[in-house]
Design a protein around this motif. Structure first.
Motif, PDB file in Angstrom:
ATOM      1  N   GLY A 113      -9.362 -15.199 -33.427  1.00  0.00           N
ATOM      2  CA  GLY A 113      -9.402 -16.604 -32.884  1.00  0.00           C
ATOM      3  C   GLY A 113      -9.629 -16.868 -31.534  1.00  0.00           C
ATOM      4  N   THR A 114      -9.204 -15.825 -30.696  1.00  0.00           N
ATOM      5  CA  THR A 114      -9.485 -15.986 -29.347  1.00  0.00           C
ATOM      6  C   THR A 114     -11.107 -15.565 -29.074  1.00  0.00           C
ATOM      7  OG1 THR A 114      -7.099 -15.248 -28.949  1.00  0.00           O
ATOM      8  CG2 THR A 114      -8.712 -15.256 -26.957  1.00  0.00           C
ATOM      9  N   LEU A 115     -11.303 -14.475 -29.772  1.00  0.00           N
ATOM     10  CA  LEU A 115     -12.829 -13.756 -29.324  1.00  0.00           C
ATOM     11  C   LEU A 115     -13.676 -15.167 -29.845  1.00  0.00           C
ATOM     12  CD1 LEU A 115     -12.888 -10.122 -30.393  1.00  0.00           C
ATOM     13  CD2 LEU A 115     -12.636 -11.312 -28.209  1.00  0.00           C
ATOM     14  N   ALA A 116     -13.423 -15.777 -30.803  1.00  0.00           N
ATOM     15  CA  ALA A 116     -14.345 -16.863 -31.445  1.00  0.00           C
ATOM     16  C   ALA A 116     -14.592 -17.967 -30.498  1.00  0.00           C
ATOM     17  CB  ALA A 116     -13.756 -17.437 -32.693  1.00  0.00           C
ATOM     18  N   GLN A 117     -13.873 -18.189 -29.196  1.00  0.00           N
ATOM     19  CA  GLN A 117     -13.910 -19.203 -28.492  1.00  0.00           C
ATOM     20  C   GLN A 117     -14.823 -18.816 -27.567  1.00  0.00           C
ATOM     21  OE1 GLN A 117     -10.093 -20.576 -27.005  1.00  0.00           O
ATOM     22  NE2 GLN A 117      -9.074 -20.154 -28.853  1.00  0.00           N
ATOM     23  N   VAL A 118     -15.604 -17.619 -27.462  1.00  0.00           N
ATOM     24  CA  VAL A 118     -16.517 -17.422 -26.391  1.00  0.00           C
ATOM     25  C   VAL A 118     -17.716 -18.252 -26.850  1.00  0.00           C
ATOM     26  CG1 VAL A 118     -18.184 -15.543 -25.695  1.00  0.00           C
ATOM     27  CG2 VAL A 118     -15.634 -14.902 -26.041  1.00  0.00           C
ATOM     28  N   ASP A 119     -18.044 -18.516 -28.303  1.00  0.00           N
ATOM     29  CA  ASP A 119     -19.017 -19.162 -28.597  1.00  0.00           C
ATOM     30  C   ASP A 119     -18.587 -20.482 -29.061  1.00  0.00           C
ATOM     31  OD1 ASP A 119     -20.810 -16.838 -28.502  1.00  0.00           O
ATOM     32  OD2 ASP A 119     -19.848 -16.327 -30.431  1.00  0.00           O
ATOM     33  N   LYS A 120     -17.587 -20.768 -29.364  1.00  0.00           N
ATOM     34  CA  LYS A 120     -17.127 -22.213 -29.930  1.00  0.00           C
ATOM     35  C   LYS A 120     -16.152 -22.725 -29.147  1.00  0.00           C
ATOM     36  CE  LYS A 120     -18.386 -20.857 -34.758  1.00  0.00           C
ATOM     37  NZ  LYS A 120     -17.747 -20.702 -36.102  1.00  0.00           N
ATOM     38  N   GLY A 121     -16.228 -24.034 -29.375  1.00  0.00           N
ATOM     39  CA  GLY A 121     -15.007 -25.048 -28.721  1.00  0.00           C
ATOM     40  C   GLY A 121     -13.663 -24.656 -29.335  1.00  0.00           C
ATOM     41  N   VAL A 122     -12.748 -24.863 -28.433  1.00  0.00           N
ATOM     42  CA  VAL A 122     -11.538 -24.468 -28.728  1.00  0.00           C
ATOM     43  C   VAL A 122     -10.870 -25.147 -30.079  1.00  0.00           C
ATOM     44  CG1 VAL A 122     -10.303 -25.898 -27.033  1.00  0.00           C
ATOM     45  CG2 VAL A 122      -9.012 -24.259 -27.943  1.00  0.00           C
ATOM     46  N   TRP A 123     -11.176 -26.417 -30.218  1.00  0.00           N
ATOM     47  CA  TRP A 123     -10.794 -27.387 -31.396  1.00  0.00           C
ATOM     48  C   TRP A 123     -11.549 -26.663 -32.626  1.00  0.00           C
ATOM     49  CZ3 TRP A 123      -6.253 -28.648 -30.930  1.00  0.00           C
ATOM     50  CH2 TRP A 123      -5.759 -28.752 -29.694  1.00  0.00           C
ATOM     51  N   THR A 124     -12.802 -26.405 -32.392  1.00  0.00           N
ATOM     52  CA  THR A 124     -13.649 -26.011 -33.411  1.00  0.00           C
ATOM     53  C   THR A 124     -12.890 -24.936 -34.195  1.00  0.00           C
ATOM     54  OG1 THR A 124     -15.419 -26.754 -32.496  1.00  0.00           O
ATOM     55  CG2 THR A 124     -15.812 -25.330 -34.624  1.00  0.00           C
ATOM     56  N   VAL A 125     -12.512 -23.862 -33.246  1.00  0.00           N
ATOM     57  CA  VAL A 125     -11.627 -22.617 -33.636  1.00  0.00           C
ATOM     58  C   VAL A 125     -10.294 -23.083 -34.242  1.00  0.00           C
ATOM     59  CG1 VAL A 125     -10.488 -20.511 -32.927  1.00  0.00           C
ATOM     60  CG2 VAL A 125     -12.931 -21.174 -31.719  1.00  0.00           C
ATOM     61  N   VAL A 126      -9.539 -23.862 -33.745  1.00  0.00           N
ATOM     62  CA  VAL A 126      -8.336 -24.224 -34.256  1.00  0.00           C
ATOM     63  C   VAL A 126      -8.095 -24.775 -35.780  1.00  0.00           C
ATOM     64  CG1 VAL A 126      -6.506 -26.077 -33.980  1.00  0.00           C
ATOM     65  CG2 VAL A 126      -7.202 -24.649 -32.030  1.00  0.00           C
ATOM     66  N   ALA A 127      -9.579 -25.507 -35.776  1.00  0.00           N
ATOM     67  CA  ALA A 127      -9.580 -26.194 -37.282  1.00  0.00           C
ATOM     68  C   ALA A 127      -9.964 -25.035 -38.081  1.00  0.00           C
ATOM     69  CB  ALA A 127     -10.671 -27.344 -37.166  1.00  0.00           C
ATOM     70  N   GLU A 128     -10.760 -24.068 -37.624  1.00  0.00           N
ATOM     71  CA  GLU A 128     -11.241 -22.949 -38.513  1.00  0.00           C
ATOM     72  C   GLU A 128     -10.379 -21.871 -38.854  1.00  0.00           C
ATOM     73  OE1 GLU A 128     -15.014 -21.197 -37.346  1.00  0.00           O
ATOM     74  OE2 GLU A 128     -16.228 -23.146 -37.593  1.00  0.00           O
ATOM     75  N   TYR A 129      -9.749 -21.546 -37.935  1.00  0.00           N
ATOM     76  CA  TYR A 129      -8.673 -20.332 -37.855  1.00  0.00           C
ATOM     77  C   TYR A 129      -7.296 -20.384 -38.017  1.00  0.00           C
ATOM     78  CZ  TYR A 129     -12.697 -17.261 -36.154  1.00  0.00           C
ATOM     79  OH  TYR A 129     -13.705 -16.327 -36.102  1.00  0.00           O
ATOM     80  N   PHE A 130      -6.782 -21.408 -37.379  1.00  0.00           N
ATOM     81  CA  PHE A 130      -5.434 -21.674 -37.092  1.00  0.00           C
ATOM     82  C   PHE A 130      -4.991 -22.833 -38.312  1.00  0.00           C
ATOM     83  CE2 PHE A 130      -6.481 -20.204 -33.009  1.00  0.00           C
ATOM     84  CZ  PHE A 130      -6.319 -18.592 -33.240  1.00  0.00           C
ATOM     85  N   ARG A 131      -5.618 -23.819 -38.214  1.00  0.00           N
ATOM     86  CA  ARG A 131      -5.267 -24.850 -39.279  1.00  0.00           C
ATOM     87  C   ARG A 131      -6.155 -24.846 -40.455  1.00  0.00           C
ATOM     88  NH1 ARG A 131      -4.336 -29.218 -34.296  1.00  0.00           N
ATOM     89  NH2 ARG A 131      -2.428 -28.161 -33.238  1.00  0.00           N
TER      90      ARG A 131
END
Lengths: 617, 430
Positions: free
Chosen positions: B67-85
């Protein structure tokens, strides 16, 4: 009467003391009566990077960024100080033809393409060039700079990066040569540079006394008139003494601090202590161990003092940036290990403490190359001593504990592996039917349990269980500190922008440490890992911690980055690979192999040992 | 020392560790025989296994790392929605291999909701099976209570917290917040009673694209292209794309990558979209338009003699109170352009509460009012208007939970590890 062993023990400490003392005295040496009072000049205050600092710090940090060293070599190959360089640099515009400032070989250029662009011959070894050597090709450089700037940061090549880096270095120099930096003339608001002041004076305004004194000093320096220089510097200092008396003490203390380079000193001494600790396992354990221990106490005192001085000068808690986190982690590792060594006296903690201390100070040294002045100002939202003192300190102490545990894990694996090697060697020497087995080794009269035997019969001694206990204890601390620190960071974020947890890379890095600690501790509580397992997991913890500490900083940089960060990324990956290898070795059934080499005597020895823990490593 | 912790259902020695010695004395045997267990208890014991805990921790570790590495390409909130929530996340293989290899494809992986729930079940089961009040176990109980509260806190935040921004130029007023993560299509018609009649289409629906037909909309909307982030560039003279007019020139929108979570300068993603409006029922094309969050002014569109304002704007929430920015103070470190502090001097009026007063909001000194907290977030120059402040406005019913949790967990750890340390020192002294 002291015995020989005691003489040697205290002799070691005295040697360390002498070395430290000599450095303390050397750094405190003032200016000679005759000649230029450069030290007095170096202590005068200027503003740069938002903080009042002595000229010395300004000169050193600038030279460090440009030249990668705080000193430089003049035309005769003689080492000269940063202050001398600054004086020459400031004279560049005032002197016809630029003077020596243009001639000093301080620009470090290694990239072959950049060298080609500037029509320079590679100069292996030094790689330093003077501005005079390539000023004819500055136009070409400018074209390349404009091109490189138009490329998006992510897509720049190494060459682009090197071009921009050199341009930045030249810019730093030119700003000094044009007298635009540093800001020297105090006003109620922003201070003015000498250049600004001279322009105002041309407009008819009366020049500020500081500008007059500085100008006088520069002129006298150029003319070689020491008396005139000293007179001007004296008046210069007297002005600040009268108007801003609070500055004088701090700036001269900072000059002393710069001159001493205490962290470099500590780094060197920790390395010696590591050697002593290792030698102590080979023989003369008691003497060398005690000598190294008390020497390390001495060095830790210097380290503590240096940290305290930084806190005093900056008026901030110890950790404010990556550089200060490195020196703080080193300090924490050393103190933790001193406490362990005091309890166990087996040189293990000494070795771990001195290695982690030296390594982290080495990391700090390289970080300083990138930063220049390591006491930079904080971003507005970070400008709060309360959270810096609690959250940042806690997190950094958490890193510290993780590294101590991790390096103890490394020591555990090294001990395990060397135990096997020793057994292999002795098995070969004695033949398979050798009746004496490990007892045939010379009696270790001066070695305590877990010391000399540590590297030979690791699994039958208490060392294995002692180390495992140490690692477990430190991990408990790591868990507590990392968790508290991480949550405090969340509370700070909630307090500052209303979001307890944002899942950003740095927060996630901290969370990884907490999860990893929780994993190790639960695995141990559940009986899934024992001594060896916890050591291996702690070694892997080094990877998690190094990621959290450093790795997250590389994420935004991209793969085509350049300069320092690319180098640092290489070392981070190398460090992680080494840790993976160590963990891999640790997972080999070394204990079983060692036992299989000498079944009969080993079993006898194991029974004789008081601790049965060695059986289920 | 380790006996103080929750123990796995199975005795420690029975875990089949490769080198475990079989000669271990059967310490647990003395506790047998036990009374027969109920099936519920048996299930709980399985769920409470510490091995499950460790596996879940390992899974979480990789989730957080990826979820951290994914933030190299994507916005933090997109990653939060996809990975963490989310219950399940499809992790691209490129991320799985630490971005070291460029591989196509993705693997399904348990997301934050799922792992959090599993950890919670495991933890609660463990305490249900082995619940015992004793001084030795008190620390563990308190720690885990704190952890439960923290996880629930993140759940409450994820579900109910609302973050918005209020941007006010010096001397002007504002009575609404905007959510920068949620651009929405707004269609405003002036009704006969001189009140605005507003219909909005939310972000998620716009992102899906296609035809949007709804009885509340005065016309059908076809989303031709939706750009999460965009910039305006001057339109080539022969363009067929819909354009907007600004400063006497025609502009088209160009897609930009979403701002990545690792970017050092976190900027707001400015969405744009091109739409085709059609008459209801007949499907007759009214026209194609470029709608963009770059512009504050709406498009005026006439349909059957009635005028509508159509715009893509950040989701607005109107408030019963009004903020007026009287003064904006920015101070810098001497001789730098590095800001040391921002302060907004605000006049707050709220007729519903009879509030009429001056407040100051500055860095690390938020204002709490009407269940919301206002934080000084940034300062920018609004073209043609002057300096403006941005306040972050947060409503989070779960804000207290982390504080409580932190207090409990830290206290519990002090007790628990303190006990360990005490026993350790006692043994050394003996």
């Amino acid at each position: 009467m002291l015995k020989t062993a005691h003489w040697v023990q205290w002799g070691i400490v005295a040697l360390f003391g002498l070395y430290v003392g000599a450095n303390l005295v050397r750094a405190g040496l003032g200016d000679p009566d005759k000649g230029f009072h450069l030290r007095e000049f170096a202590a005068l205050p200027v503003i740069e990077g938002g903080r009042v600092k002595p000229i010395d710090t300004f000169a050193r940090s600038r030279l460090l960024v440009i030249n990668h060293k705080q000193t430089f070599k003049d035309g005769d190959g003689k080492s000269r100080t940063a202050t001398e360089w600054l004086l020459d640099a400031m004279l560049t515009k005032l002197v016809k033809g630029g003077g020596p400032g243009m001639q000093h070989k301080i620009f470090r250029i290694e990239n072959e393409e950049v060298l080609g662009l500037l029509h320079l011959e590679p100069r292996p070894g030094s790689w330093r060039y003077s501005l005079a050597e390539f000023e004819n090709h500055i136009g070409d450089l400018q074209t390349e700079v404009d091109r490189a700037k138009s490329v998006e940061a992510k897509n720049r090549t190494v060459y682009d990066g090197k071009v921009l880096e050199l341009a930045h270095h030249i810019d730093l120099f030119v700003r000094i040569a044009l007298l635009e930096s540093p800001a020297v003339v105090p006003t109620s608001g922003d201070w003015l540079s000498l250049g600004q002041e001279l322009r105002q004076a041309k407009g008819g305004a009366a020049p500020h006394p500081v500008a007059i004194h500085l100008f006088e000093a520069l002129k006298s320096y150029h003319e070689g008139d020491a008396a005139g220089f000293n007179e001007a510097v004296k008046d210069y200092g007297a002005f600040f003494q009268k108007k801003m008396p609070e500055l004088a003490g701090t700036t001269s203390l900072e000059v002393y601090f710069n001159e001493l380079e205490p962290f470099y000193l500590c780094c060197v001494l920790y390395t010696f202590i590591f050697v002593l600790a290792c030698v102590s396992w080979l023989g003369w354990f008691e003497t060398l161990n005690r000598g190294a221990f008390w020497s390390m106490v001495l060095v830790a005192l210097v380290h503590t003092w240096a940290l305290a001085i930084r806190i005093y000068i900056q008026g901030r808690p110890p950790v404010t940036n990556l550089y200060s986190s490195a020196i703080f982690i080193g300090w924490g590792c050393v103190l933790t290990c001193l406490a362990f060594e005091y309890c166990y006296r087996n040189s293990i903690a000494l070795a771990v403490g001195s290695v982690t201390g030296a390594l982290s100070l080495l990391v700090a040294h390289f970080l300083a190359l990138d930063a220049g002045d390591t006491m930079e100002m904080m971003q507005a939202v970070l400008d709060t001593n309360f959270w810096l003192a609690t959250h940042v300190t806690c997190i950094t102490l958490g890193y510290t504990a993780m590294f101590v545990a991790g390096f103890m894990g490394v020591t555990y694996v090294v001990a395990m592996a060397s135990s096997l090697v020793f057994d292999l060697l002795s098995a070969r020497a004695e033949g398979p039917a050798g009746p004496a087995g490990p007892t045939a080794r010379p009696a270790a009269s001066d070695s305590r349990d877990g010391a000399r035997a540590f590297f030979t019969r690791f699994f039958e001694t208490e060392a294995s269980s002692v180390m495992s206990k140490m690692i477990y204890g430190v991990l408990c601390f790591a868990m507590f500190l990392s968790f508290t620190g991480t949550v405090l960071g969340g509370l700070w974020a909630d307090y500052s922008w209303g979001r307890f947890w944002g899942w950003d890379p740095k927060e996630n890095g901290a969370l990884l440490i907490v999860i990893w600690c929780a994993l190790i501790l639960h695995a141990r509580w559940g009986g899934m890992v024992k001594h060896r397992g916890i050591a291996v997991l702690a070694v892997l913890g080094n990877i998690v911690t190094s990621w959290s500490w450093f790795g997250t900083n590389f994420l935004g940089v991209g793969l085509h980055s350049y300069g320092f960060m690319a180098g640092a990324m290489f070392w981070l990956v190398a460090f992680d690979l080494v840790m993976l290898t160590v963990a891999g070795i640790g997972m080999l059934p070394l204990a079983a192999w060692a036992r299989s080499l000498r079944p009969a005597p080993a079993a006898a020895a194991a029974q004789a040992e008081p601790a049965p823990v060695a059986q289920h490593v | 020392m380790q006996n103080t912790a929750i123990q796995a259902g199975a005795p420690p020695t029975a875990n089949g560790h490769a080198t475990a010695v079989t000669a271990e004395p059967p310490r647990v045997a003395s506790r047998l025989p036990r009374p027969p267990k109920s099936p519920a208890m048996q299930v709980l014991e399985v769920l409470a296994d510490l091995r499950i805990t460790v596996v879940l921790f390992a899974l979480s570790l990789f989730l957080v790392f990826w979820g951290t590495l994914a933030q190299v390409d994507k916005g933090v909130w997109t990653v939060v929605a996809e990975y963490f929530r989310s219950p399940v996340v499809w992790v691209p293989l490129k991320i799985v291999f630490f971005r070291a290899a460029d591989v196509r494809g993705a693997i399904p992986y348990p997301g934050g909701w799922l792992l959090g729930a599993a950890l919670l079940v495991n933890l609660l089961a463990a305490h249900a099976v082995r619940f015992k009040v004793s001084w030795r176990r008190s620390g563990i109980l308190v720690i885990h209570a704190g952890i439960v509260i923290m996880m629930l806190g993140e759940l409450v935040t994820g579900l109910f917290a609302v973050e918005g921004n209020m941007s006010i130029a010096e001397g002007s007023t504002s009575n609404y917040t905007e959510q920068y993560l949620k651009p929405e299509l707004a269609v405003v018609s002036i009704a006969s009673d001189h009140k605005d009649h507003v219909t909005v289409v939310p972000t998620d629906r716009l992102r899906r694209g296609g035809l949007i037909a709804d009885s509340q909309l005065p016309f059908d909307v076809v989303v031709d292209e939706y750009m999460v982030n965009s910039r305006l560039v001057q339109a080539p003279p022969d363009t067929k794309l819909p354009t907007v007019a600004l400063e006497g020139k025609r502009w088209i929108a160009q897609e930009r990558p979403e701002g990545a979570g690792v970017d050092t300068d976190q900027k707001v993603d400015l969405a744009s979209m091109s739409v085709t409006l059609k008459r209801k029922g007949t499907g007759q094309v009214i026209g194609s338009y470029l709608l963009t969050t770059h512009l504050l002014q709406p498009n005026w569109i006439e349909v059957d003699g009635k005028e509508y304002q159509v715009s893509l704007r950040f989701k607005r929430t109107y408030k019963p109170y009004t903020f007026r920015l009287d003064k904006l103070n920015v101070s810098y470190y001497p001789n730098t352009d590095k800001p040391k502090d921002y302060s907004s001097f605000i006049h707050l009026t709220d007729p519903s509460q009879n509030e009429d007063r001056d407040v100051r909001i500055w860095m690390n000194h938020p204002l709490t009012y009407a269940g919301e907290t206002f934080y000084q977030s940034g300062v920018h120059r609004e073209p043609g208007v002057g300096m403006a402040t941005t306040l972050q406005v947060v409503h989070n019913p779960g804000w207290m939970m982390p504080y409580l949790s932190c207090f409990l967990v830290a206290g519990g750890m002090l007790v628990h590890f303190g006990q360990n340390l005490y026993r350790f020192l006692e043994r050394r002294a003996a």
